[in-house]
Design a protein around this motif. Structure first.
Motif, PDB file in Angstrom:
ATOM      1  N   CYS A  79      37.570  60.812  55.173  1.00 45.99           N
ATOM      2  CA  CYS A  79      36.845  60.521  53.933  1.00 45.99           C
ATOM      3  C   CYS A  79      37.116  61.554  52.840  1.00 45.99           C
ATOM      4  CB  CYS A  79      35.343  60.456  54.196  1.00 45.99           C
ATOM      5  SG  CYS A  79      34.844  58.996  55.089  1.00 45.99           S
ATOM      6  N   ALA A  90      30.943  61.530  52.168  1.00 44.83           N
ATOM      7  CA  ALA A  90      31.577  61.850  53.448  1.00 44.83           C
ATOM      8  C   ALA A  90      30.523  62.032  54.541  1.00 44.83           C
ATOM      9  CB  ALA A  90      32.432  63.106  53.313  1.00 44.83           C
ATOM     10  N   SER A  93      29.047  58.751  55.502  1.00 44.19           N
ATOM     11  CA  SER A  93      30.020  58.047  56.347  1.00 44.19           C
ATOM     12  C   SER A  93      29.963  58.551  57.783  1.00 44.19           C
ATOM     13  CB  SER A  93      31.429  58.224  55.796  1.00 44.19           C
ATOM     14  OG  SER A  93      31.533  57.694  54.508  1.00 44.19           O
TER      15      SER A  93
END
Length: 130
Positions: A79, A90, A93
């Protein structure tokens, strides 16, 4: 690489570590969370017990932690470095990835843990000399 007789085969398929003939789990679907830990007592082919001793799978927590860290680092690198997202995206994620992969991580960590202690035996069905 992924054929009977290798530890990787047993780990990725969830089969008996000794004979690689049947699944260790009653329900093969890891997303059935009610039965994610339900295992057969022993292999119906070779007789290998899956619960070797009481609390045997507590050690799988360490493996699960290592897998979670490795997956988190991989998601972060993908990411942040390759896609170029900001830190907040990020980390979101990473959280989403770990939540979605949790059932697989739990099963794979148990498979890895039992494969530390039980090896494949191609002659499991042949009589042994006493």
């Amino acid at each position: 690489m992924l054929k009977k007789g290798s530890k990787l085969y047993s780990i990725l398929t969830g089969t008996c570590p000794r004979c690689h003939e049947e699944s260790m789990y009653i329900d093969k679907n890891p997303f059935n969370l009610a039965k994610i830990y339900k295992m057969h007592e022993r292999c119906s082919h070779c007789g290998q017990p899956y619960k070797i001793e009481p609390s045997f799978y507590f050690g799988a927590m360490y493996v699960s932690y290592a897998l979670g860290v490795a997956i988190s680092v991989a998601i972060f690198i993908i990411c942040f470095s390759f896609i170029g997202t900001d830190l907040k995206t990020a980390f979101i994620s990473i959280i989403v990835g770990l939540v979605l992969l949790m059932p697989y991580i739990m099963r794979i960590s148990r498979n890895i843990w039992i494969n530390f202690f039980v090896g494949y035996d191609k002659d499991w069905n042949k009589p042994r000399d006493s």
